[in-house]
Design a protein around this motif. Structure first.
Motif, PDB file in Angstrom:
ATOM      1  N   SER A   1       0.821  -1.215   0.000  1.00 48.51           N
ATOM      2  CA  SER A   1       0.000   0.000   0.000  1.00 48.51           C
ATOM      3  C   SER A   1       0.853   1.262   0.000  1.00 48.51           C
ATOM      4  CB  SER A   1      -0.928  -0.007   1.228  1.00 48.51           C
ATOM      5  OG  SER A   1      -1.753  -1.153   1.240  1.00 48.51           O
ATOM      6  N   TYR A   2       1.985   1.230   0.720  1.00 51.12           N
ATOM      7  CA  TYR A   2       2.854   2.406   0.770  1.00 51.12           C
ATOM      8  C   TYR A   2       3.255   2.880  -0.621  1.00 51.12           C
ATOM      9  CZ  TYR A   2       3.867   1.254   5.740  1.00 51.12           C
ATOM     10  OH  TYR A   2       3.790   1.002   7.078  1.00 51.12           O
ATOM     11  N   PHE A   3       3.461   1.913  -1.554  1.00 51.22           N
ATOM     12  CA  PHE A   3       4.079   2.250  -2.834  1.00 51.22           C
ATOM     13  C   PHE A   3       3.138   2.056  -4.021  1.00 51.22           C
ATOM     14  CE2 PHE A   3       7.459   1.138   0.147  1.00 51.22           C
ATOM     15  CZ  PHE A   3       8.079   2.375   0.196  1.00 51.22           C
ATOM     16  N   VAL A   4       1.851   2.218  -3.745  1.00 52.49           N
ATOM     17  CA  VAL A   4       0.851   2.155  -4.802  1.00 52.49           C
ATOM     18  C   VAL A   4       1.117   3.193  -5.884  1.00 52.49           C
ATOM     19  CG1 VAL A   4      -1.540   2.887  -5.227  1.00 52.49           C
ATOM     20  CG2 VAL A   4      -1.068   0.992  -3.659  1.00 52.49           C
ATOM     21  N   ALA A   5       1.554   4.382  -5.494  1.00 50.50           N
ATOM     22  CA  ALA A   5       1.773   5.463  -6.460  1.00 50.50           C
ATOM     23  C   ALA A   5       3.079   5.310  -7.218  1.00 50.50           C
ATOM     24  CB  ALA A   5       1.737   6.812  -5.754  1.00 50.50           C
ATOM     25  N   GLY A   6       3.911   4.339  -6.862  1.00 48.58           N
ATOM     26  CA  GLY A   6       5.153   4.118  -7.570  1.00 48.58           C
ATOM     27  C   GLY A   6       6.153   5.240  -7.350  1.00 48.58           C
ATOM     28  N   ALA A   7       7.078   5.375  -8.290  1.00 46.81           N
ATOM     29  CA  ALA A   7       8.173   6.347  -8.175  1.00 46.81           C
ATOM     30  C   ALA A   7       7.788   7.693  -8.770  1.00 46.81           C
ATOM     31  CB  ALA A   7       9.414   5.796  -8.866  1.00 46.81           C
ATOM     32  N   TYR A   8       6.561   8.125  -8.467  1.00 48.19           N
ATOM     33  CA  TYR A   8       6.017   9.335  -9.080  1.00 48.19           C
ATOM     34  C   TYR A   8       5.463  10.283  -8.025  1.00 48.19           C
ATOM     35  CZ  TYR A   8       6.326   5.969 -12.807  1.00 48.19           C
ATOM     36  OH  TYR A   8       6.800   4.998 -13.664  1.00 48.19           O
ATOM     37  N   ALA A   9       5.445  11.559  -8.389  1.00 45.04           N
ATOM     38  CA  ALA A   9       4.873  12.588  -7.521  1.00 45.04           C
ATOM     39  C   ALA A   9       3.374  12.664  -7.780  1.00 45.04           C
ATOM     40  CB  ALA A   9       5.531  13.938  -7.807  1.00 45.04           C
TER      41      ALA A   9
END
Length: 769
Positions: free
Chosen positions: A329-337
């Motif tokens: 869940s922490y990294f659902v947005a991936g390496a993006y702003a």
């Protein structure tokens, strides 16, 4: 080919930064390395496990009389023979040592048999009669969440619900001009490590037990084992045996309690070794996942919000599911702003095999969903998928959906640019069938082949998160042998093939200038080193060894100052000598300064504090650091047969500091290969009755040398401000981005959605036929 990209300010240190030869390397490639399955002791007996053939059943009775009557059998134990706590677990003690009321997955241990010979033990195990009352298994994760579905344990089948709410979603929806939604699914992957579970338990004279076992975390094993044996921790001593890879599959217990129980009962050494079939049931796997992603963006490609729902099937017991779903869940947005986020992550119980830690630890699943939907967004926008990623790339200072700003290096654009600028491989024109999809087994000669290119980026936290106090302890001992200084290093760090013993030796050489270094076997006689997981071991163990060595350095320089009259500030340790750094000349040997003494220092290293996220909005400074990796995949696809050949898998990764560049390269190649396996072939198949259909390497496919393509690697060294030597975690990030890069390349070649991994030939051929 590896390109090492170093900022100008990075300096090379002796030992650290060199491609040091691993002491176990030659033994492993020649087959001479002693794994835990090779352990032997005079008078030992062999043990095996009786396992449930059913995924869900009540146990009415267990009859062991026929098994006990077999000549050569020493003992048959059931739950009634467990001397202490009946259950154990990594996070929640809910897993029975031996099933006592019901079985909750196929392969659950029910009884133990010890005999003179392993064949005798297995034959006797077949004679143990268990009367089962079958129940309808719960094998669908979504159905498990229905309140009307039977509970696997008491209460609801929900392990944990992680909620993250960031920004203002109502306002974000009004700003979004383009919205794309995708449903994605990830199959259950096995760690497929080299050596099956094994160990040797030896009863001790003080009434305790010594266990030699392959593991990822000796102290967590000890914490679970001792209560089950009804022994104080100081009477259960664990020593690391040779490990044939781990990848998360050795964090949970396997043979540990069982072998110790039998050794204590019989007063004899007991050896347990799973065969490959049993190993598929003897450890946790990667969580299968079903995910729905929604991205909102402006027409020029600026991300506005992300919304996601993730459901991970944790199987029959808790294991590490609560933290795996958190990490996903922490990294659902991936390496993006992304300024606005609404994320719901759910881990559930089922009657499927237990799932837990595997390389990437939840971030693999969410990276696949995120990167797949990013390519879908690029198609809708009519935008180059690489440029979409560059436009939204995270940088230092980017605020995560959890509200935490990234305060370390975040070179996402630099990684993408390195891939963009790397020349593409040429199209094969030799006619050699080995270069075609399907290789020599192909039935065509190149008809219907299309080429595709795909990109993906992965981000993952390094080290323990959520307020856990991460720790590593090291003892260093300096003495003189045959007139030369020798440094011994003692930690509990698990060497799982990643090369931590070599790195420890390199640190000692760098810090103390001692060239003769011995790394002692890891065991529980030294303080905790934590788990070989979360890409943390090099960071944490390096901090501990470096700290202990620097304490010794101060003592040696103090003694040298007293012995030579030189100012300690002008002295350094180099090449087994005390050197005057002003004049560049040795003033004394280290052996002379140490003399007949033995100098010892113990250092306990902690990283900076983190905090847990709040349960309602998921906000908090949960992480210590982040690591990034990007892949560009080039694939050839035979669209008539659905066969795929990965032509090239280029990698760009920031490693902070390449402590041992050759070992770093191996970690990246290995992680990328596991990602390839998840993309195209690796899946444990579980039917509706909860039965595993392919528990062997005949039917569970993993990449071979014929499947692994060239992997040109660009290593970046953006030093992390908080770590020893500026290093960062390496092992897991390649596993995140390799899978979606390959599948995005397949989408580019075929135009298909391909929402599920692994992608099978029929997913391509039948949909294009």
């Amino acid at each position: 080919m590896t390109t090492l990209v170093r900022p100008a300010q990075t300096s090379e240190g002796k030992g650290v930064g060199d491609s040091a030869v691993r002491p176990d390397g030659l033994l492993k490639v020649t087959g001479e390395f002693a794994y835990s399955s090779d352990l032997w002791m005079a008078g030992m007996v062999w043990a095996t496990t009786v396992r449930s053939p059913h995924a869900a059943a009540r146990i009415r009775s267990i009859d062991v009389r026929a098994a006990l009557a077999v000549d050569g059998v020493h003992a048959v134990l059931t739950h009634e023979d467990v001397p202490g706590a009946k259950t154990y677990g990594m996070k929640v003690a809910d897993q029975p040592v031996l099933a006592f009321d019901e079985v909750r997955y196929q392969g659950e241990p029910v009884a133990l048999v010890a005999a003179d010979h392993p064949v005798t033990a297995r034959r006797a195990a077949e004679l143990v009669r268990v009367d089962y009352e079958l129940m309808e298994p719960v094998t669908d994760a979504e159905r498990a969440l229905d309140p009307h579905t039977r509970s696997i344990h008491e209460g609801p089948n929900l392990v944990r619900h992680v909620k993250i709410r960031h920004g203002d979603m109502a306002a974000a929806r009004a700003l979004a001009e383009v919205v794309v939604t995708g449903d994605y699914e990830v199959g259950m992957q096995d760690q497929a490590f080299l050596g099956p579970e094994s160990g040797l338990a030896v009863p001790a004279e003080d009434g305790g037990v010594e266990l030699y076992v392959s593991s990822q975390w000796l102290h967590k094993d000890l914490e679970q084992i001792a209560p089950c044996l009804a022994l104080p921790p100081d009477k259960v001593r664990l020593t690391m045996a040779g490990v044939g890879g781990a990848f998360g599959g050795r964090e949970d217990l396997s043979v540990h309690v069982h072998a110790c129980m039998l050794a204590l009962r019989l007063g004899k050494p007991v050896k347990m070794v799973y065969n490959r079939y049993e190993s598929f049931f003897g450890h946790v796997h990667r969580h299968p996942a079903k995910m729905r992603y929604e991205h909102g963006a402006t027409r020029d490609g600026k991300l506005v919000y992300v919304k996601a729902r993730l459901v991970l099937d944790g199987g029959a017991y808790t294991s590490t599911s609560p933290v795996v779903i958190a990490n996903a869940s922490y990294f659902v947005a991936g390496a993006y702003a992304v300024e606005h986020a609404e994320i719901d992550g759910l881990a559930v119980y089922s009657n499927n095999p237990p799932c837990g830690a595997m390389r990437g630890f939840g971030a693999v699943q969410s990276a696949y969903g995120c990167e797949s939907n990013m390519d879908k967004l690029a198609r809708v926008l009519g935008m180059d998928p690489l440029e979409l990623r560059r436009k939204n790339a995270m940088t230092t200072g980017t605020v995560l959906p959890t509200g935490q700003p990234v305060d370390g290096p975040a070179p996402v654009r630099e990684l993408l640019d390195a891939l963009r600028d790397r020349p593409l491989p040429e199209t094969e024109s030799s006619g050699d069938v080995r270069t075609l999809p399907g290789g020599v087994g192909n039935t065509t000669h190149g008809e219907g082949i299309r080429r595709g290119i795909g990109y993906a980026v992965g981000v993952k936290a390094i080290g323990y998160s959520g307020g856990v106090d991460d720790i590593s302890t090291a003892r260093v001992i300096l003495s003189v042998t045959a007139g030369k200084p020798v440094l011994s290093i003692h930690t509990a760090a698990a060497e799982c093939g990643q090369g931590i013993t070599t790195v420890q030796s390199q640190i000692a050489t760098t810090e103390l200038g001692v060239t003769r270094v011995v790394v002692l076997p890891a065991d529980t006689r030294i303080g905790d080193a934590g788990s070989a997981s979360a890409s943390r071991m090099t960071w944490m163990s390096s901090g501990a060894v470096q700290g202990a060595c620097r304490q010794l350095t101060r003592e040696l320089l103090r003694r040298a100052e007293a012995a030579t009259g030189r100012n300690a500030a002008a002295l350094a340790l180099r090449d087994n000598a005390i050197v005057d750094i002003v004049h560049g000349e040795p003033v004394a040997s280290i052996a002379e300064i140490v003399g007949s003494d033995t100098l010892e220092r113990v250092y306990e290293y902690h990283h900076r504090p983190t905090e847990g996220i709040d349960p309602e909005r998921g906000q908090g400074n949960a992480h210590i650091a982040f690591a990034f990796c990007a892949h560009r995949a080039v694939v050839d696809v035979d669209v008539e047969l659905g066969l795929v050949r990965v032509v090239e898998l280029a990698v760009a990764q920031d490693v902070g500091k390449a402590m041992n560049p050759l070992a770093v390269e191996g970690q990246i190649e290995g992680g990328s290969a596991q990602g390839l396996g998840l993309a195209l072939m690796e899946e444990i198949l579980v039917d509706r009755e909860g039965r595993v259909r392919n528990p062997s390497f005949t039917d569970y496919l993993i990449p071979t040398i014929a499947d692994v393509p060239p992997m040109p690697i660009s290593l970046f060294e953006f030093a992390h401000p908080d770590s020893p030597y500026g290093l960062n975690g390496v092992g897991e990030p390649p596993t995140l981005s390799s899978t979606p890069a390959i599948v995005n390349a397949l989408r580019n070649a075929t135009g298909l959605d391909l929402p599920r991994i692994p992608v099978r030939p029929e997913d391509i051929a039948l949909n294009l036929g």
